[in-house]
Write a protein that holds these residues in place. Structure first.
Motif, PDB file in Angstrom:
ATOM      1  N   ALA A 117      47.705   9.312 -35.801  1.00 25.00           N
ATOM      2  CA  ALA A 117      48.855   8.670 -35.177  1.00 25.00           C
ATOM      3  C   ALA A 117      48.417   7.698 -34.095  1.00 25.00           C
ATOM      4  O   ALA A 117      49.071   6.691 -33.842  1.00 25.00           O
ATOM      5  N   SER A 118      47.288   8.006 -33.443  1.00 19.04           N
ATOM      6  CA  SER A 118      46.730   7.136 -32.415  1.00 19.04           C
ATOM      7  C   SER A 118      45.215   7.223 -32.492  1.00 19.04           C
ATOM      8  O   SER A 118      44.662   8.125 -33.121  1.00 19.04           O
ATOM      9  N   ASN A 139      50.292   5.345 -30.254  1.00 18.21           N
ATOM     10  CA  ASN A 139      51.502   5.220 -31.066  1.00 18.21           C
ATOM     11  C   ASN A 139      52.735   5.054 -30.185  1.00 18.21           C
ATOM     12  O   ASN A 139      52.765   5.542 -29.042  1.00 18.21           O
ATOM     13  N   ARG A 153      52.187   3.753 -35.852  1.00 20.49           N
ATOM     14  CA  ARG A 153      51.039   4.656 -35.741  1.00 20.49           C
ATOM     15  C   ARG A 153      49.749   3.904 -36.087  1.00 20.49           C
ATOM     16  O   ARG A 153      49.770   2.907 -36.802  1.00 20.49           O
ATOM     17  N   ASN A 176      55.525   4.867 -39.476  1.00 21.89           N
ATOM     18  CA  ASN A 176      55.288   6.267 -39.833  1.00 21.89           C
ATOM     19  C   ASN A 176      56.101   6.699 -41.041  1.00 21.89           C
ATOM     20  O   ASN A 176      55.591   7.382 -41.932  1.00 21.89           O
TER      21      ASN A 176
END
Length: 597
Positions: A117-118, A139, A153, A176
């Protein structure tokens, strides 16, 4: 002076794994006893492999001998970096870079289910102690191109250290929810650091479209390529991919084709599924070959399972720009062997190194200078339980490997040492059990992948003798520990008359054998002297190691074209035999050449 530790043998051995040096307790140390009669050579300093092989290397100096070259993991460099050093619970997709100032930076994403996600990063001065620097790509909430609440993301961050020392860090971004169907919300984003990763520029978007796994390459001209897995058509079929790229000619500030345009389609192979035509070639890793303009690409192909493929640009160093329905280039090696997640590097001496994953293990293959012929698979036992590893060349004889260990929630890191043809130093050695007359820059062979015990072998020569220096670092010396030197003629790839085997230990030359349809006791007229520092067979102290110098009359050896072949092994009570290459059987095809005798 030897030192004694209060820790017992099992605790000392466990410390050598060093799963996270930042979480270990400092050992308590006592002074050695005055009447410790087993101590010897209290001023002896064993030379570590990091101090050796430091001479200048000519580009492609070993291009004609790569079939004998091999890698050995340095167990003492092996660590597992966990949350203390990285700041996250589930690090995946690690990419390590050596910076222009000699420090290191590691990029990764945090992903319990693999897809990040990050993206985070950490830095280190020594590859042991790591400091988390937090998010490089965080994100955040968006309203997507369909007008729906969503989240941007980031994943699969990779980086490039430019010739001027700047770092470019690129990552894939996506929406996402519904990312396959929303190409306007996906792309590539880039940040720059001009101070070795301390601060970063604002991100710039350099490509728009569904993608994964970007990879950066700088050419000597200054042209920068950003390759990536082109996933724009995976909404039609999940295995329909290819490799595309965008290009910068101004140090990464501007990119063509421009944002929102189709990229350059460069690496694509057709395959048929249920009568439909699709493409593959993804997760690209591309290098410019030594002394050549040719580009070599290692790629992943998902066709009935994952395979490694290769493609080559030709000597002009240019990829043909393909249409979406076209495959190329013609010069390629598709589905070469099973595996995924390739990462390709080349040593200055010529050997190409490929890392890849198979069955959740980290694998390495040694290739020739053209990255076309790859040898046996090499998979260290400590690199297990993960996928998506990578490589970074440390220097002329060391390469760093990293891979997630998902079970331990950490990143496994180790250095690998290049063993290849060495040149004998020209000197007369005084055989006195003192290593101070051997220059630290002498070329050396290395073993030491199984435990903290590790050894090096160096060779020198004059008009009368050939000299060998064995040095073994070992924290737990026993009377049974020893090293083996194997010597054979350089004009054959199998043992024959004129081959020798010497067994040496802390107290000198123990045994000499000759080969005649098998090993039998013999003599080489060798002069040997040894020295050691430690207390034998004492599991409660921390020893240093031993060294052995040998001189063998040239007339006793079968020297062809100023060369011999050698193999080298240590036998350690803790971990058994550890050798440059196999010591059983009669083949010498992977023994190492010693030249300039």
């Amino acid at each position: 002076m030897s030192v004694l530790l209060t820790a017992p043998f099992c605790l000392l051995a466990a410390c050598e794994k060093s799963t996270n040096p930042q979480e270990q307790e400092e050992p308590k140390i006592e002074e050695p006893k005055e009447n410790d009669s087993e101590n010897s050579g209290t001023d002896l300093e064993i030379t570590s492999i990091e101090q050796l092989n430091q001479g200048e290397v000519d580009i492609n100096s070993h291009a004609d001998f790569t079939s004998r070259s091999s890698l050995k993991m340095n167990y003492r460099s092996y660590i597992g970096i966990g949350k203390t050093g990285l700041g996250v619970d589930n690090p995946r997709y690690p990419r390590i870079k050596k910076l222009a100032n000699g420090t290191y930076i590691l990029f990764f994403h945090n992903a319990p289910q693999s897809i990040g996600a990050s993206c985070d990063y950490a830095v280190s001065n020594d590859l042991v102690t790591w400091t988390s620097k937090g998010k490089i790509y965080q994100n955040y909430e968006i309203v997507d191109s369909h007008g729906e609440d969503n989240e941007r993301r980031f994943a699969t961050c990779d980086a490039l250290v430019l010739a001027n020392g700047d770092i470019l860090a690129v990552a894939s971004f996506r929406a996402n929810r519904g990312y396959r169907e929303k190409p306007l919300d996906a792309g590539l984003v880039l940040r720059r650091s001009t101070d070795h990763g301390q601060t970063w520029s604002e991100p710039i978007e350099i490509y728009q479209g569904v993608n994964w796994e970007p990879y950066l390459l700088e050419l000597p001209s200054g042209e920068i390529h950003c390759y990536f897995t082109d996933s724009d058509r995976t909404s039609d079929h999940g295995t329909d991919t290819g490799t595309a790229m965008v290009v910068s000619n101004d140090n990464g500030n501007n990119w063509t084709p421009s944002f929102g345009s189709d990229p350059y389609y460069v690496l694509r192979t057709k395959h048929i599924i249920d009568g439909g035509t699709y493409f593959n070639n993804q997760m690209p890793s591309v290098i410019k070959l030594n002394n050549s303009n040719e580009l070599a690409a290692a790629l992943e192909a998902n066709i009935g399972g994952y395979h490694i493929s290769f493609a080559y640009s030709g000597e002009d160093g240019q990829w043909e720009h393909l249409s979406k329905d076209e495959e190329g280039p013609a010069d390629r090696n598709d589905l070469a062997f099973s595996g995924s997640a390739p990462y390709l590097r080349q040593f200055p001496s010529g050997e190409t190194i490929l890392s890849y994953n198979h069955n959740s293990r980290f694998h390495l293959k040694m290739g020739n200078a053209q990255a076309r012929a790859f040898g046996e698979n090499y998979s260290p036992s400590v690199f297990t339980g993960g996928y998506w590893g990578s490589l970074e060349v440390e220097d002329s004889h060391q390469i760093i490997g990293v891979m997630p260990n998902t079970g331990e929630k950490e990143i496994t890191l180790a250095k690998f040492i290049l063993n290849h043809t060495i040149h004998a130093s020209q000197r007369t050695v005084n055989i006195d059990g003192d290593n101070t007359d051997w220059e630290n820059t002498d070329e050396a062979l290395f073993v030491g992948e199984k435990s903290q015990a590790q050894g090096t072998l160096r060779v020198a020569a004059d008009n009368d003798s050939v000299y060998f220096l064995v040095e073994v670092l070992d924290h737990i010396l026993t009377d049974e520990d020893h090293a083996m030197i194997y010597i054979a003629a350089a004009d054959k790839d199998a043992l024959d008359e004129g081959a020798y085997r010497l067994k040496v230990a802390h107290n000198g030359l123990k045994e000499t054998s000759t080969y005649t349809n098998g090993w039998t006791s013999g003599s080489l007229g060798a002069n040997a002297k040894s020295n050691f520092r430690g207390t034998l067979d004492n599991n409660f102290d921390r020893d240093h190691g031993y060294m052995v110098e040998l001189a063998i009359p040239r007339s006793e050896l079968t020297i062809k074209s100023e060369q011999i072949l050698v193999n080298f092994a240590i036998q350690d009570n803790e971990s058994g035999e550890d050798a440059v290459t196999r010591t059983n059987g009669t083949s010498t095809a992977k023994w190492i050449s010693v030249m300039d005798l």
